[in-house]
Design a protein around this motif. Structure first.
Motif, PDB file in Angstrom:
ATOM      1  N   LYS A  81      44.518  39.684  41.776  1.00 52.20           N
ATOM      2  CA  LYS A  81      45.447  38.726  41.217  1.00 52.20           C
ATOM      3  C   LYS A  81      45.394  39.004  39.875  1.00 52.20           C
ATOM      4  CE  LYS A  81      42.386  35.104  43.752  1.00 52.20           C
ATOM      5  NZ  LYS A  81      41.736  33.501  43.533  1.00 52.20           N
ATOM      6  N   PHE A  82      46.757  38.583  39.539  1.00 53.93           N
ATOM      7  CA  PHE A  82      47.161  39.066  38.041  1.00 53.93           C
ATOM      8  C   PHE A  82      46.520  37.664  37.140  1.00 53.93           C
ATOM      9  CE2 PHE A  82      50.676  40.442  40.704  1.00 53.93           C
ATOM     10  CZ  PHE A  82      51.491  41.779  39.923  1.00 53.93           C
ATOM     11  N   ALA A  83      45.987  37.974  36.583  1.00 52.35           N
ATOM     12  CA  ALA A  83      44.978  38.030  34.811  1.00 52.35           C
ATOM     13  C   ALA A  83      46.589  36.999  34.098  1.00 52.35           C
ATOM     14  CB  ALA A  83      44.422  39.245  34.257  1.00 52.35           C
ATOM     15  N   GLU A  84      45.764  35.966  34.068  1.00 52.19           N
ATOM     16  CA  GLU A  84      46.403  34.900  33.188  1.00 52.19           C
ATOM     17  C   GLU A  84      46.859  35.123  31.631  1.00 52.19           C
ATOM     18  OE1 GLU A  84      45.594  30.787  34.403  1.00 52.19           O
ATOM     19  OE2 GLU A  84      46.112  31.363  36.876  1.00 52.19           O
ATOM     20  N   VAL A  85      45.372  35.875  30.952  1.00 53.47           N
ATOM     21  CA  VAL A  85      45.482  36.122  29.579  1.00 53.47           C
ATOM     22  C   VAL A  85      45.582  37.681  29.233  1.00 53.47           C
ATOM     23  CG1 VAL A  85      43.870  34.270  29.444  1.00 53.47           C
ATOM     24  CG2 VAL A  85      42.927  36.400  30.241  1.00 53.47           C
ATOM     25  N   GLY A  86      45.438  38.194  28.299  1.00 48.99           N
ATOM     26  CA  GLY A  86      45.793  39.148  28.014  1.00 48.99           C
ATOM     27  C   GLY A  86      44.536  39.962  27.785  1.00 48.99           C
ATOM     28  N   ALA A  87      44.636  41.239  28.267  1.00 52.26           N
ATOM     29  CA  ALA A  87      43.864  42.804  28.415  1.00 52.26           C
ATOM     30  C   ALA A  87      42.979  42.494  27.904  1.00 52.26           C
ATOM     31  CB  ALA A  87      44.580  44.344  29.057  1.00 52.26           C
ATOM     32  N   GLU A 143      41.606  40.031  26.038  1.00 47.16           N
ATOM     33  CA  GLU A 143      40.841  38.943  26.285  1.00 47.16           C
ATOM     34  C   GLU A 143      40.182  38.749  27.043  1.00 47.16           C
ATOM     35  OE1 GLU A 143      43.224  35.609  24.921  1.00 47.16           O
ATOM     36  OE2 GLU A 143      44.233  36.607  23.363  1.00 47.16           O
ATOM     37  N   TYR A 144      40.344  39.695  28.309  1.00 44.73           N
ATOM     38  CA  TYR A 144      39.764  39.178  29.760  1.00 44.73           C
ATOM     39  C   TYR A 144      38.363  40.163  29.458  1.00 44.73           C
ATOM     40  CZ  TYR A 144      39.091  38.116  34.858  1.00 44.73           C
ATOM     41  OH  TYR A 144      39.392  37.550  35.855  1.00 44.73           O
ATOM     42  N   VAL A 145      37.424  39.254  30.178  1.00 42.32           N
ATOM     43  CA  VAL A 145      35.791  40.024  29.676  1.00 42.32           C
ATOM     44  C   VAL A 145      36.005  39.769  30.756  1.00 42.32           C
ATOM     45  CG1 VAL A 145      33.089  39.005  29.347  1.00 42.32           C
ATOM     46  CG2 VAL A 145      35.059  38.548  27.712  1.00 42.32           C
ATOM     47  N   LEU A 146      35.645  41.261  32.048  1.00 42.91           N
ATOM     48  CA  LEU A 146      35.314  41.476  33.575  1.00 42.91           C
ATOM     49  C   LEU A 146      33.221  41.244  33.467  1.00 42.91           C
ATOM     50  CD1 LEU A 146      36.577  44.605  32.911  1.00 42.91           C
ATOM     51  CD2 LEU A 146      37.473  42.822  33.815  1.00 42.91           C
ATOM     52  N   LYS A 147      33.658  41.134  34.564  1.00 43.99           N
ATOM     53  CA  LYS A 147      31.498  40.389  35.105  1.00 43.99           C
ATOM     54  C   LYS A 147      31.582  41.648  36.432  1.00 43.99           C
ATOM     55  CE  LYS A 147      33.064  36.474  37.174  1.00 43.99           C
ATOM     56  NZ  LYS A 147      34.582  36.280  37.030  1.00 43.99           N
ATOM     57  N   ASP A 148      30.239  41.403  36.112  1.00 43.78           N
ATOM     58  CA  ASP A 148      29.450  42.985  37.664  1.00 43.78           C
ATOM     59  C   ASP A 148      30.587  43.135  38.855  1.00 43.78           C
ATOM     60  OD1 ASP A 148      28.186  44.557  38.325  1.00 43.78           O
ATOM     61  OD2 ASP A 148      26.161  43.003  39.029  1.00 43.78           O
ATOM     62  N   GLY A 149      30.585  43.716  39.398  1.00 49.55           N
ATOM     63  CA  GLY A 149      31.392  43.645  41.026  1.00 49.55           C
ATOM     64  C   GLY A 149      32.894  43.545  40.412  1.00 49.55           C
ATOM     65  N   ASP A 150      33.776  43.157  39.019  1.00 51.10           N
ATOM     66  CA  ASP A 150      35.190  42.937  39.217  1.00 51.10           C
ATOM     67  C   ASP A 150      35.946  44.535  39.981  1.00 51.10           C
ATOM     68  OD1 ASP A 150      35.494  40.261  39.018  1.00 51.10           O
ATOM     69  OD2 ASP A 150      35.181  40.692  36.781  1.00 51.10           O
ATOM     70  N   THR A 151      37.153  43.749  40.212  1.00 58.92           N
ATOM     71  CA  THR A 151      37.615  44.961  40.031  1.00 58.92           C
ATOM     72  C   THR A 151      39.423  45.673  39.766  1.00 58.92           C
ATOM     73  OG1 THR A 151      37.238  45.495  43.118  1.00 58.92           O
ATOM     74  CG2 THR A 151      39.778  47.049  41.752  1.00 58.92           C
ATOM     75  N   VAL A 152      39.632  46.223  38.468  1.00 62.42           N
ATOM     76  CA  VAL A 152      40.356  46.288  37.887  1.00 62.42           C
ATOM     77  C   VAL A 152      41.538  47.038  37.986  1.00 62.42           C
ATOM     78  CG1 VAL A 152      41.514  45.958  35.439  1.00 62.42           C
ATOM     79  CG2 VAL A 152      38.857  45.417  35.684  1.00 62.42           C
ATOM     80  N   GLU A 153      42.355  46.988  38.659  1.00 65.95           N
ATOM     81  CA  GLU A 153      43.267  47.575  38.605  1.00 65.95           C
ATOM     82  C   GLU A 153      44.831  47.737  37.861  1.00 65.95           C
ATOM     83  OE1 GLU A 153      46.720  49.359  42.262  1.00 65.95           O
ATOM     84  OE2 GLU A 153      45.735  47.541  42.534  1.00 65.95           O
ATOM     85  N   TRP A 154      45.399  48.433  36.735  1.00 68.25           N
ATOM     86  CA  TRP A 154      46.262  48.612  36.353  1.00 68.25           C
ATOM     87  C   TRP A 154      47.623  49.068  37.183  1.00 68.25           C
ATOM     88  CZ3 TRP A 154      46.691  47.045  31.041  1.00 68.25           C
ATOM     89  CH2 TRP A 154      45.867  46.505  30.454  1.00 68.25           C
ATOM     90  N   LYS A 155      48.420  48.719  36.722  1.00 70.13           N
ATOM     91  CA  LYS A 155      48.975  48.954  37.813  1.00 70.13           C
ATOM     92  C   LYS A 155      51.015  48.929  36.912  1.00 70.13           C
ATOM     93  CE  LYS A 155      50.454  47.732  41.904  1.00 70.13           C
ATOM     94  NZ  LYS A 155      50.089  47.051  43.000  1.00 70.13           N
ATOM     95  N   TYR A 156      52.440  50.391  37.083  1.00 67.02           N
ATOM     96  CA  TYR A 156      52.981  50.176  36.432  1.00 67.02           C
ATOM     97  C   TYR A 156      54.340  50.000  37.169  1.00 67.02           C
ATOM     98  CZ  TYR A 156      56.756  52.300  33.711  1.00 67.02           C
ATOM     99  OH  TYR A 156      57.315  52.887  33.377  1.00 67.02           O
ATOM    100  N   SER A 157      54.685  49.011  37.050  1.00 65.66           N
ATOM    101  CA  SER A 157      56.440  47.836  37.907  1.00 65.66           C
ATOM    102  C   SER A 157      57.144  49.168  37.397  1.00 65.66           C
ATOM    103  CB  SER A 157      56.251  46.745  38.084  1.00 65.66           C
ATOM    104  OG  SER A 157      57.177  46.388  38.077  1.00 65.66           O
ATOM    105  N   LEU A 158      58.304  48.708  37.979  1.00 61.93           N
ATOM    106  CA  LEU A 158      59.573  49.163  37.329  1.00 61.93           C
ATOM    107  C   LEU A 158      60.420  47.658  37.113  1.00 61.93           C
ATOM    108  CD1 LEU A 158      60.396  52.154  40.164  1.00 61.93           C
ATOM    109  CD2 LEU A 158      59.746  52.347  37.086  1.00 61.93           C
ATOM    110  N   THR A 159      60.441  47.247  37.662  1.00 68.35           N
ATOM    111  CA  THR A 159      60.997  45.726  37.401  1.00 68.35           C
ATOM    112  C   THR A 159      60.503  44.318  37.397  1.00 68.35           C
ATOM    113  OG1 THR A 159      61.238  45.424  39.898  1.00 68.35           O
ATOM    114  CG2 THR A 159      62.327  46.540  38.998  1.00 68.35           C
ATOM    115  N   PHE A 160      58.751  44.357  37.570  1.00 63.03           N
ATOM    116  CA  PHE A 160      58.094  43.461  37.542  1.00 63.03           C
ATOM    117  C   PHE A 160      59.035  41.947  38.169  1.00 63.03           C
ATOM    118  CE2 PHE A 160      56.231  44.920  33.291  1.00 63.03           C
ATOM    119  CZ  PHE A 160      54.829  44.710  33.793  1.00 63.03           C
ATOM    120  N   GLU A 161      59.917  42.354  40.012  1.00 61.57           N
ATOM    121  CA  GLU A 161      59.861  41.676  40.715  1.00 61.57           C
ATOM    122  C   GLU A 161      59.367  41.354  41.675  1.00 61.57           C
ATOM    123  OE1 GLU A 161      65.103  41.347  39.613  1.00 61.57           O
ATOM    124  OE2 GLU A 161      63.875  42.830  41.500  1.00 61.57           O
TER     125      GLU A 161
END
Length: 139
Positions: free
Chosen positions: A113-119, A121-139
């Motif tokens: 899920k897209f996060a609703e706060v800046g990176a 500020e988002y404190v991770l929890k055990d077992g989380d999966t973080v994916e950084w994605k590059y998008s050409l259009t944000f559409e």
């Protein structure tokens, strides 16, 4: 120089040089922060999906430390990260606003899920999966 001065001068010179060498060779400032490492509290899965063959990282498990953010997780990679005020502007040379794609850029998801706060500020929890994605259009 007379013998009595040589007896005093030589040991003082050796002591001074020894102290200078020890000071130059000691790593860090000696502050407690230099020796205290954050405790590992779990693991997080990190994935980076760049563009074509640029800035890609298959899923990797990293150690989670107390207070680690989504941005901190990205910094654990070998990529060169450029960020300002917690906003990622470039990963390994792949920059926001690539030529011909003015709305391109980096974003991140946590557990799909897209996060609703800046990176930063988002404190991770055990077992989380973080994916950084590059998008050409944000559409």
């Amino acid at each position: 120089m007379n013998k009595s001065l040589k007896k005093i001068f030589l040991p003082l010179l050796i002591l001074t040089v020894s102290i200078a060498l020890l000071a130059a060779c000691s790593g860090g400032s000696g502050d407690a922060e230099d020796v205290i490492e954050k405790e590992v509290t779990g693991t997080v899965t990190l994935r980076v999906s760049g563009y074509e063959d640029m800035a890609n990282l298959d899923a990797a498990e990293i150690n989670l430390t107390e207070g680690m953010t989504a941005l901190d997780a990205l910094y654990t990679t070998d990529f060169v990260i450029v960020a300002s005020d917690g906003f990622v502007t470039s990963v390994d040379g792949l920059k926001n606003g690539t030529d011909g794609y003015p709305y391109s850029g980096w974003t991140y998801l946590v557990n799909g899920k897209f996060a609703e706060v800046g990176a930063s500020e988002y404190v991770l929890k055990d077992g989380d999966t973080v994916e950084w994605k590059y998008s050409l259009t944000f559409e």
